[in-house]
Design a protein around this motif. Sequence first.
Motif, PDB file in Angstrom:
ATOM      1  N   ASP A 166       1.081  -0.803  -0.239  1.00  0.00           N
ATOM      2  CA  ASP A 166       0.133  -0.014  -0.111  1.00  0.00           C
ATOM      3  C   ASP A 166       1.092   1.301  -0.223  1.00  0.00           C
ATOM      4  N   HIS A 167       1.346   2.131  -0.879  1.00  0.00           N
ATOM      5  CA  HIS A 167       1.955   2.845  -1.488  1.00  0.00           C
ATOM      6  C   HIS A 167       3.351   2.972  -0.806  1.00  0.00           C
ATOM      7  N   VAL A 168       4.276   1.847  -0.746  1.00  0.00           N
ATOM      8  CA  VAL A 168       4.969   1.886  -0.214  1.00  0.00           C
ATOM      9  C   VAL A 168       6.519   2.116  -1.072  1.00  0.00           C
ATOM     10  N   THR A 169       6.915   2.894  -0.051  1.00  0.00           N
ATOM     11  CA  THR A 169       8.057   3.710  -0.617  1.00  0.00           C
ATOM     12  C   THR A 169       9.638   2.792  -0.171  1.00  0.00           C
ATOM     13  N   PHE A 170      10.520   2.788  -0.928  1.00  0.00           N
ATOM     14  CA  PHE A 170      11.610   2.499   0.311  1.00  0.00           C
ATOM     15  C   PHE A 170      13.201   2.809  -0.429  1.00  0.00           C
ATOM     16  N   SER A 171      14.197   3.530   0.779  1.00  0.00           N
ATOM     17  CA  SER A 171      15.544   3.437  -0.456  1.00  0.00           C
ATOM     18  C   SER A 171      16.536   2.919   0.626  1.00  0.00           C
ATOM     19  N   TYR A 172      17.876   2.212   0.514  1.00  0.00           N
ATOM     20  CA  TYR A 172      18.337   2.156   1.025  1.00  0.00           C
ATOM     21  C   TYR A 172      19.869   3.301   1.806  1.00  0.00           C
ATOM     22  N   GLU A 173      19.677   4.147   0.891  1.00  0.00           N
ATOM     23  CA  GLU A 173      20.390   5.755   1.125  1.00  0.00           C
ATOM     24  C   GLU A 173      19.430   6.594   1.678  1.00  0.00           C
ATOM     25  N   ASP A 174      19.307   7.370   2.038  1.00  0.00           N
ATOM     26  CA  ASP A 174      18.466   8.366   2.368  1.00  0.00           C
ATOM     27  C   ASP A 174      18.624   9.681   0.751  1.00  0.00           C
ATOM     28  N   THR A 179       9.637  -0.233   5.357  1.00  0.00           N
ATOM     29  CA  THR A 179       9.467   1.135   4.260  1.00  0.00           C
ATOM     30  C   THR A 179       9.617   1.952   4.965  1.00  0.00           C
ATOM     31  N   ASP A 180       9.911   2.870   4.138  1.00  0.00           N
ATOM     32  CA  ASP A 180      10.216   4.653   4.572  1.00  0.00           C
ATOM     33  C   ASP A 180       9.050   4.835   4.466  1.00  0.00           C
ATOM     34  N   SER A 181       7.930   4.789   4.189  1.00  0.00           N
ATOM     35  CA  SER A 181       6.676   4.941   4.110  1.00  0.00           C
ATOM     36  C   SER A 181       5.835   4.420   3.535  1.00  0.00           C
ATOM     37  N   GLY A 182       4.326   3.784   3.497  1.00  0.00           N
ATOM     38  CA  GLY A 182       2.968   3.272   2.895  1.00  0.00           C
ATOM     39  C   GLY A 182       3.276   2.257   3.687  1.00  0.00           C
ATOM     40  N   CYS A 183       2.738   1.027   3.632  1.00  0.00           N
ATOM     41  CA  CYS A 183       2.255  -0.395   3.959  1.00  0.00           C
ATOM     42  C   CYS A 183       1.977  -2.376   3.321  1.00  0.00           C
ATOM     43  N   VAL A 184       2.955  -2.698   4.185  1.00  0.00           N
ATOM     44  CA  VAL A 184       3.478  -4.187   4.392  1.00  0.00           C
ATOM     45  C   VAL A 184       1.828  -4.836   4.697  1.00  0.00           C
ATOM     46  N   ARG A 185       0.864  -5.564   4.377  1.00  0.00           N
ATOM     47  CA  ARG A 185      -0.351  -6.397   4.944  1.00  0.00           C
ATOM     48  C   ARG A 185       0.189  -7.201   4.299  1.00  0.00           C
ATOM     49  N   ILE A 186      -0.143  -8.622   5.000  1.00  0.00           N
ATOM     50  CA  ILE A 186      -0.684  -9.734   4.981  1.00  0.00           C
ATOM     51  C   ILE A 186      -1.842 -10.447   5.704  1.00  0.00           C
ATOM     52  N   ASP A 187      -2.776 -10.350   4.675  1.00  0.00           N
ATOM     53  CA  ASP A 187      -4.155 -11.120   5.206  1.00  0.00           C
ATOM     54  C   ASP A 187      -4.872 -10.267   6.467  1.00  0.00           C
ATOM     55  N   GLY A 188      -4.708  -8.316   5.800  1.00  0.00           N
ATOM     56  CA  GLY A 188      -4.824  -8.007   6.499  1.00  0.00           C
ATOM     57  C   GLY A 188      -4.070  -7.567   7.289  1.00  0.00           C
ATOM     58  N   GLN A 189      -3.524  -7.856   7.842  1.00  0.00           N
ATOM     59  CA  GLN A 189      -2.035  -7.200   8.983  1.00  0.00           C
ATOM     60  C   GLN A 189      -1.167  -6.863   8.504  1.00  0.00           C
ATOM     61  N   ASP A 190      -1.293  -5.817   9.444  1.00  0.00           N
ATOM     62  CA  ASP A 190       0.615  -5.373   8.650  1.00  0.00           C
ATOM     63  C   ASP A 190       1.976  -5.815   9.337  1.00  0.00           C
ATOM     64  N   ILE A 191       2.275  -6.271   8.800  1.00  0.00           N
ATOM     65  CA  ILE A 191       3.918  -6.795   9.134  1.00  0.00           C
ATOM     66  C   ILE A 191       4.536  -5.895  10.370  1.00  0.00           C
ATOM     67  N   SER A 192       4.958  -4.533  10.169  1.00  0.00           N
ATOM     68  CA  SER A 192       5.557  -4.299  11.561  1.00  0.00           C
ATOM     69  C   SER A 192       4.513  -3.980  12.078  1.00  0.00           C
ATOM     70  N   LYS A 193       3.706  -4.750  12.654  1.00  0.00           N
ATOM     71  CA  LYS A 193       2.765  -5.264  13.834  1.00  0.00           C
ATOM     72  C   LYS A 193       2.435  -6.247  14.743  1.00  0.00           C
ATOM     73  N   VAL A 194       3.245  -7.245  14.156  1.00  0.00           N
ATOM     74  CA  VAL A 194       3.701  -8.895  14.674  1.00  0.00           C
ATOM     75  C   VAL A 194       4.852  -8.830  14.655  1.00  0.00           C
ATOM     76  N   THR A 195       4.969 -10.368  15.827  1.00  0.00           N
ATOM     77  CA  THR A 195       6.880 -10.482  15.913  1.00  0.00           C
ATOM     78  C   THR A 195       7.116 -11.161  14.802  1.00  0.00           C
ATOM     79  N   LEU A 196       8.676 -10.594  14.270  1.00  0.00           N
ATOM     80  CA  LEU A 196       8.752 -11.414  13.357  1.00  0.00           C
ATOM     81  C   LEU A 196       9.598 -12.816  12.951  1.00  0.00           C
ATOM     82  N   HIS A 197       9.279 -13.462  14.671  1.00  0.00           N
ATOM     83  CA  HIS A 197       9.612 -14.700  14.455  1.00  0.00           C
ATOM     84  C   HIS A 197       8.939 -15.763  13.660  1.00  0.00           C
ATOM     85  N   SER A 198       7.215 -15.119  14.170  1.00  0.00           N
ATOM     86  CA  SER A 198       5.776 -15.657  13.550  1.00  0.00           C
ATOM     87  C   SER A 198       5.724 -15.343  12.970  1.00  0.00           C
ATOM     88  N   LEU A 199       6.427 -14.131  11.378  1.00  0.00           N
ATOM     89  CA  LEU A 199       5.869 -13.528  10.316  1.00  0.00           C
ATOM     90  C   LEU A 199       6.972 -14.338   9.933  1.00  0.00           C
TER      91      LEU A 199
END
Length: 593
Positions: free
Chosen positions: A358-366, A407-427
């Motif tokens: 969802d409107h994901v923007t990302f950069s390795y360097e500013d 991500t720099d901005s925007g959101c990645v979702r799996i099954d409607g769940q924002d993956i930044s809000k779940v534990t890395l291990h369970s993902l």
Amino acid sequence: MARNRYDVDETLEDHFDINQLKRLGGYVKPYLGKMFFIMVLMLSSSALTMLIPKFVQLEMDRYIPQKDMNGIIRLVIYTFLIVLYSVICMWLKIDQMTKVGQDIIHEIREDLFAHLQELPFSYYDERPHGKIQVRVVNYVNNLSDLLSNGILNTITDLCNLIFILIFMFCTSPKLTWICLCGLPVLIIYVVVLKRKQRASWQLQSNKQSNLNAYIAESINGIRVTQAFVREKENIKIFNSLSMSYRKAWLKAVYYNFMMSPMVDLISVITTSFVYVVGVSCILGGGRSGVTVGVLVMFTAYISRFWQPINTIAGFYNSVLTAISYLERIFETIDEPVEVTDAPDAVEMPEIRGTVDFDHVTFSYEDGIPILKDVSFHVDQGQTIAIVGPTGAGKTTIVNLLSRFYNTDSGCVRIDGQDISKVTLHSLRTQMGVMMQDSFIFSGTIMDNIRYGNKTATDEEVIRAAKTVRAHDFIMQMEDGYQTQVNERGSRLSVGQRQLISFARALLNDPAILILDEATSSIDTETEIALQKGLDELLKGRTSFIIAHRLSTIQGADRIMYVDNGNIMEAGSHEELLARKGLYYDLYMSQYQG
């Protein structure tokens, strides 16, 4: 830390920080009880040995003139018992403090390594791996002597110094004050020398880090080196770095060695004055209470007085040396873990497989975006192929899906769940990832396939290998699945390494499967056999396949052409060919004629 360079010194802008020693004290704290017990033993031993010069004075001033052999024998027996007790205490100290020092080093190294496991890919992208390795091994090892002996010896010697001063003042206050005249000179000398010592040890650690980084890089690239006949040039670079390290080390040691000679010089000068004054008192008739026995006893105390000062000076050198290493160690431990569980992170429910960017923007360097406002939706069970030129952002998309980066901005979702809000291990435990670098660990082939699923049975490992068509070549090896392979799989072909990595990814039975150039090094015949196994595997499973060879992705539900940080085209193989756009041009360039 310098970005991917072995010839650039690391910099530390902070000045000397006493908090580094306080943090080290946190590791020492659990062992204070054992250290206190050893210190009591050493202090009692030291206090008893202070009596030995007194015994010598009694023998010379009383028992020898009186020809009292019984008194002399008693003193000899007392001396023997004191020495025996001291030897036992020293043995206990060496045994116990060596263990304590190594335990502390193990805990520091464990914390450092554990933190490295959590740092994001970006940390390793920007740093020579040799400079990271030297911190875990060499820098921590260099704290060994300080932790095993330095701390306890210094505390013990400080107490010894108090004991000695008490005995010296009781023996002759006049001679004691003469002896103490050298201390102000030593203190001024130490203050002047401190800054140069710290700077020289920081430089030495930089040069050691550079050398280690180049060695690691050279070993990893040895095949390229020999293929391009670069041996002589590499030896020149190595010699240059090694000589820089040698020069820095000699300079640091030079400043360290400047301490002990100064202590010895001041000791000799003050002792000479003590002899001059003491002999003058004896020749003057002993009215000051200084006899031959007293002078002999006092000179024995003088040597004991400067010995702990020398030890304390050595400890001071060790602390300055250790600080240069502690700064690097704690700098790494303090490196922020950018990709980590949010404070309110929850367990990822069982993944079904719908994915949304969802409107994901990302950069390795500013200021240099790799993905620019990317959005797409993937239904459960779909197979998505991602194609495009090198550097377009294909691998970045799947890395964000696995949350190897934020991500720099925007959101990645799996099954409607924002993956930044779940534990890395369970993902990540519900995802299977095969990256471009088919890394093989030292061990058996069975261990390598089972790497991501330690509970898998041998039958499950073999089933995964058969699915990816790796079983046949594995069984042709001398010990089958128990065949030992070297680090990075040097005994295996590139294609064999990829197949083993493929089996490793599949063994987890992932809900989402990511294949990043999974078949790039597999021959056409193996690719056809592998595709048959994958067709069955991919049913009902959401999959992302990055490929340059378009023959592997023609059956994908959707193909996304990525370039300039955006999805330029998307559709099935037939739809994209009909458009005669970017995908059509790419396809025709591979199959033209």
